[in-house]
Design a protein around this motif. Structure first.
Motif, PDB file in Angstrom:
ATOM      1  N   TYR A  75       0.836  -1.207   0.000  1.00  0.00           N
ATOM      2  CA  TYR A  75       0.000   0.000   0.000  1.00  0.00           C
ATOM      3  C   TYR A  75       0.869   1.254   0.000  1.00  0.00           C
ATOM      4  CZ  TYR A  75      -3.396   3.482   1.437  1.00  0.00           C
ATOM      5  OH  TYR A  75      -4.181   4.606   1.503  1.00  0.00           O
ATOM      6  N   ALA A  76       1.922   1.257   0.814  1.00  0.00           N
ATOM      7  CA  ALA A  76       2.795   2.429   0.878  1.00  0.00           C
ATOM      8  C   ALA A  76       3.473   2.678  -0.461  1.00  0.00           C
ATOM      9  CB  ALA A  76       3.841   2.237   1.976  1.00  0.00           C
ATOM     10  N   ASN A  77       3.931   1.618  -1.098  1.00  0.00           N
ATOM     11  CA  ASN A  77       4.572   1.777  -2.401  1.00  0.00           C
ATOM     12  C   ASN A  77       3.582   2.266  -3.463  1.00  0.00           C
ATOM     13  OD1 ASN A  77       7.220   1.163  -1.716  1.00  0.00           O
ATOM     14  ND2 ASN A  77       6.913  -1.042  -1.956  1.00  0.00           N
ATOM     15  N   LEU A  78       2.357   1.770  -3.414  1.00  0.00           N
ATOM     16  CA  LEU A  78       1.339   2.236  -4.345  1.00  0.00           C
ATOM     17  C   LEU A  78       1.084   3.736  -4.173  1.00  0.00           C
ATOM     18  CD1 LEU A  78      -1.214  -0.694  -4.121  1.00  0.00           C
ATOM     19  CD2 LEU A  78       0.102  -0.065  -6.148  1.00  0.00           C
ATOM     20  N   GLN A  79       1.091   4.199  -2.911  1.00  0.00           N
ATOM     21  CA  GLN A  79       0.907   5.618  -2.656  1.00  0.00           C
ATOM     22  C   GLN A  79       2.054   6.431  -3.245  1.00  0.00           C
ATOM     23  OE1 GLN A  79      -2.510   5.799  -1.736  1.00  0.00           O
ATOM     24  NE2 GLN A  79      -1.708   7.515  -0.526  1.00  0.00           N
ATOM     25  N   LEU A  80       3.282   5.936  -3.068  1.00  0.00           N
ATOM     26  CA  LEU A  80       4.441   6.644  -3.620  1.00  0.00           C
ATOM     27  C   LEU A  80       4.362   6.731  -5.140  1.00  0.00           C
ATOM     28  CD1 LEU A  80       7.238   5.052  -1.396  1.00  0.00           C
ATOM     29  CD2 LEU A  80       6.495   7.444  -1.357  1.00  0.00           C
ATOM     30  N   ILE A  81       3.952   5.632  -5.771  1.00  0.00           N
ATOM     31  CA  ILE A  81       3.835   5.613  -7.229  1.00  0.00           C
ATOM     32  C   ILE A  81       2.744   6.575  -7.688  1.00  0.00           C
ATOM     33  CG2 ILE A  81       3.211   4.158  -9.204  1.00  0.00           C
ATOM     34  CD1 ILE A  81       4.473   1.811  -7.585  1.00  0.00           C
ATOM     35  N   ALA A  82       1.590   6.512  -7.004  1.00  0.00           N
ATOM     36  CA  ALA A  82       0.456   7.345  -7.420  1.00  0.00           C
ATOM     37  C   ALA A  82       0.740   8.834  -7.263  1.00  0.00           C
ATOM     38  CB  ALA A  82      -0.774   6.954  -6.610  1.00  0.00           C
ATOM     39  N   GLU A  83       1.538   9.207  -6.273  1.00  0.00           N
ATOM     40  CA  GLU A  83       1.794  10.611  -5.983  1.00  0.00           C
ATOM     41  C   GLU A  83       3.007  11.168  -6.722  1.00  0.00           C
ATOM     42  OE1 GLU A  83       2.149  10.647  -1.781  1.00  0.00           O
ATOM     43  OE2 GLU A  83       0.013  10.192  -1.421  1.00  0.00           O
ATOM     44  N   ALA A  84       3.765  10.300  -7.430  1.00  0.00           N
ATOM     45  CA  ALA A  84       4.978  10.752  -8.119  1.00  0.00           C
ATOM     46  C   ALA A  84       4.635  11.592  -9.349  1.00  0.00           C
ATOM     47  CB  ALA A  84       5.810   9.540  -8.524  1.00  0.00           C
ATOM     48  N   ARG A  85       5.448  12.617  -9.624  1.00  0.00           N
ATOM     49  CA  ARG A  85       5.303  13.410 -10.834  1.00  0.00           C
ATOM     50  C   ARG A  85       5.916  12.660 -12.018  1.00  0.00           C
ATOM     51  NH1 ARG A  85       7.329  17.049  -7.136  1.00  0.00           N
ATOM     52  NH2 ARG A  85       9.349  17.067  -8.211  1.00  0.00           N
ATOM     53  N   PRO A  86       5.542  12.993 -13.235  1.00  0.00           N
ATOM     54  CA  PRO A  86       6.115  12.328 -14.417  1.00  0.00           C
ATOM     55  C   PRO A  86       7.642  12.404 -14.409  1.00  0.00           C
ATOM     56  CG  PRO A  86       4.235  13.658 -15.059  1.00  0.00           C
ATOM     57  CD  PRO A  86       4.500  13.973 -13.624  1.00  0.00           C
ATOM     58  N   LEU A  87       8.262  11.286 -14.689  1.00  0.00           N
ATOM     59  CA  LEU A  87       9.719  11.118 -14.778  1.00  0.00           C
ATOM     60  C   LEU A  87      10.441  11.294 -13.429  1.00  0.00           C
ATOM     61  CD1 LEU A  87      10.448  13.004 -18.135  1.00  0.00           C
ATOM     62  CD2 LEU A  87       9.924  10.581 -17.784  1.00  0.00           C
ATOM     63  N   GLN A  88       9.683  11.440 -12.354  1.00  0.00           N
ATOM     64  CA  GLN A  88      10.311  11.571 -11.030  1.00  0.00           C
ATOM     65  C   GLN A  88      10.751  10.199 -10.525  1.00  0.00           C
ATOM     66  OE1 GLN A  88       7.672  12.915  -7.989  1.00  0.00           O
ATOM     67  NE2 GLN A  88       9.129  12.578  -6.308  1.00  0.00           N
ATOM     68  N   PRO A  89      12.006  10.052 -10.101  1.00  0.00           N
ATOM     69  CA  PRO A  89      12.420   8.775  -9.491  1.00  0.00           C
ATOM     70  C   PRO A  89      11.645   8.535  -8.197  1.00  0.00           C
ATOM     71  CG  PRO A  89      14.317  10.120 -10.060  1.00  0.00           C
ATOM     72  CD  PRO A  89      13.115  11.006 -10.181  1.00  0.00           C
ATOM     73  N   VAL A  90      11.284   7.295  -7.962  1.00  0.00           N
ATOM     74  CA  VAL A  90      10.550   6.924  -6.752  1.00  0.00           C
ATOM     75  C   VAL A  90      11.346   5.870  -5.997  1.00  0.00           C
ATOM     76  CG1 VAL A  90       8.441   5.909  -5.819  1.00  0.00           C
ATOM     77  CG2 VAL A  90       8.317   7.428  -7.808  1.00  0.00           C
ATOM     78  N   GLU A  91      11.636   6.149  -4.725  1.00  0.00           N
ATOM     79  CA  GLU A  91      12.331   5.173  -3.887  1.00  0.00           C
ATOM     80  C   GLU A  91      11.296   4.353  -3.130  1.00  0.00           C
ATOM     81  OE1 GLU A  91      15.662   4.945  -0.300  1.00  0.00           O
ATOM     82  OE2 GLU A  91      15.265   6.857  -1.312  1.00  0.00           O
TER      83      GLU A  91
END
Length: 324
Positions: free
Chosen positions: A267-283
């Motif tokens: 769930y936490a990772n899904l939130q990070l993915i959903a909130e990321a801007r285009p081309l933004q790296p996500v940890e």
């Protein structure tokens, strides 16, 4: 003056309340008290030891003893107690209050109230002595509690290190447990704890009527504190705040986190993915943890039409389960 408190429990598995209570003597008078108590036990009707629940029910050592003789014997034992006792002390909790606030919430020893009440009894006795000026130091002797003794004995030295200096000075020796047929003053503690539990709602008038010993018991100065649901909740909040300041969690919380980690991390990772801007790296949170299997970051699957951490469990996507 040095005091010695003898403490016993009543109602451990018998709602509505659990009591830990007992009596304080001047340490140098304990031997004289025990000698008179033993002499009275041996006088007709002779009994080997006192258990108030047996006296009240007419069983055990009191089986076959006429009520009038039982009451007279309890009255004589009460008078001996009144002669020597400095004070009585007790702490009371409602079983349902305690279970609602502590059971299954923090750690195993907190599931049952004895160990917390062990410490609350000492704190209450400290307040009693300070309020009345009964003495400067005290020893504590508790009746045997096989399932708790080792944990309390091993943890007390560490607890002592964190004590306020005045309380540490009040307790020159660590509390200990003993057998009530060897240190018979513990039988007087049983008498106090039983009377407090029987009359906790109704006060001293009811205590005076509870047994032949009642009038003597109410004549002894005492401090009998009910720890209400509100007070227990406050104690729980203090414990939680202390654990949080240490940047950790209770053992039961750690176990629950371990059991829920798979869904929580997804769930936490899904939130990070959903909130990321285009081309933004996500940890993302590292995967997999031990026992969680292999996950794959995908754009979509048959069950979930957006990017997610995917692992199949039968016919169901775990990303779908977490997102739901």
């Amino acid at each position: 003056m040095s005091l010695r408190f003898y403490i016993d429990d009543s109602g451990k598995n018998d709602p509505p309340v659990f009591v830990l209570g007992g009596v304080a003597f001047q340490a140098e008078q304990v031997a004289s008290f025990e000698a008179e108590w033993i002499a009275e036990l041996a006088s007709p009707p002779a009994i080997p030891f006192l258990k108030m629940k047996d006296a009240n029910a007419g069983r055990g050592a009191f089986k076959g003893v006429p009520r009038s003789e039982r009451d007279a014997k309890l009255a004589r034992l009460g008078e001996i107690l009144r002669k020597y006792a400095t004070a009585t002390v007790a702490v009371i909790v409602r079983h349902d209050d305690y279970e609602r606030i502590f059971s299954g919430k923090m750690m195993a020893w907190m599931d049952r109230p004895y160990q917390m009440m062990f410490h609350l009894t000492i704190a209450t006795a400290y307040k009693l002595v300070a309020e009345h000026g009964f003495g400067k130091t005290a020893e504590f002797v508790f009746d045997r509690q096989i399932e708790h003794e080792t944990a309390l004995r091993e943890s007390y030295p560490a607890l002592r290190q964190g004590m306020e200096p005045a309380l540490a000075a009040f307790l020159p020796e660590n509390p200990r447990h003993a057998d009530d047929q060897i240190e018979v003053a513990l039988q007087a503690a049983d008498m106090i704890a039983w009377h407090v539990r029987r009359t906790w709602r109704d006060g001293t008038d009811a205590m005076a009527r509870a047994s032949g010993a009642g009038p003597s018991i109410v004549a002894i100065p005492g401090k009998h504190d009910l720890f209400t649901e509100k007070t227990l909740a406050f104690l729980a909040s203090v414990a939680t705040s202390t654990v949080r300041r240490l940047n950790t969690v209770f053992p039961y919380e750690a176990k629950q986190i371990g059991e829920d980690f798979e869904g929580m991390a997804t769930y936490a990772n899904l939130q990070l993915i959903a909130e990321a801007r285009p081309l933004q790296p996500v940890e993302l949170i590292s995967f997999p943890a031990t026992g969680t299997g292999t996950y794959q970051l995908v754009r979509s699957c048959a069950a979930l039409g957006r990017p997610h951490l995917h692992r199949q469990s039968g016919t169901r996507c775990l990303g779908e389960a977490s997102a739901a």
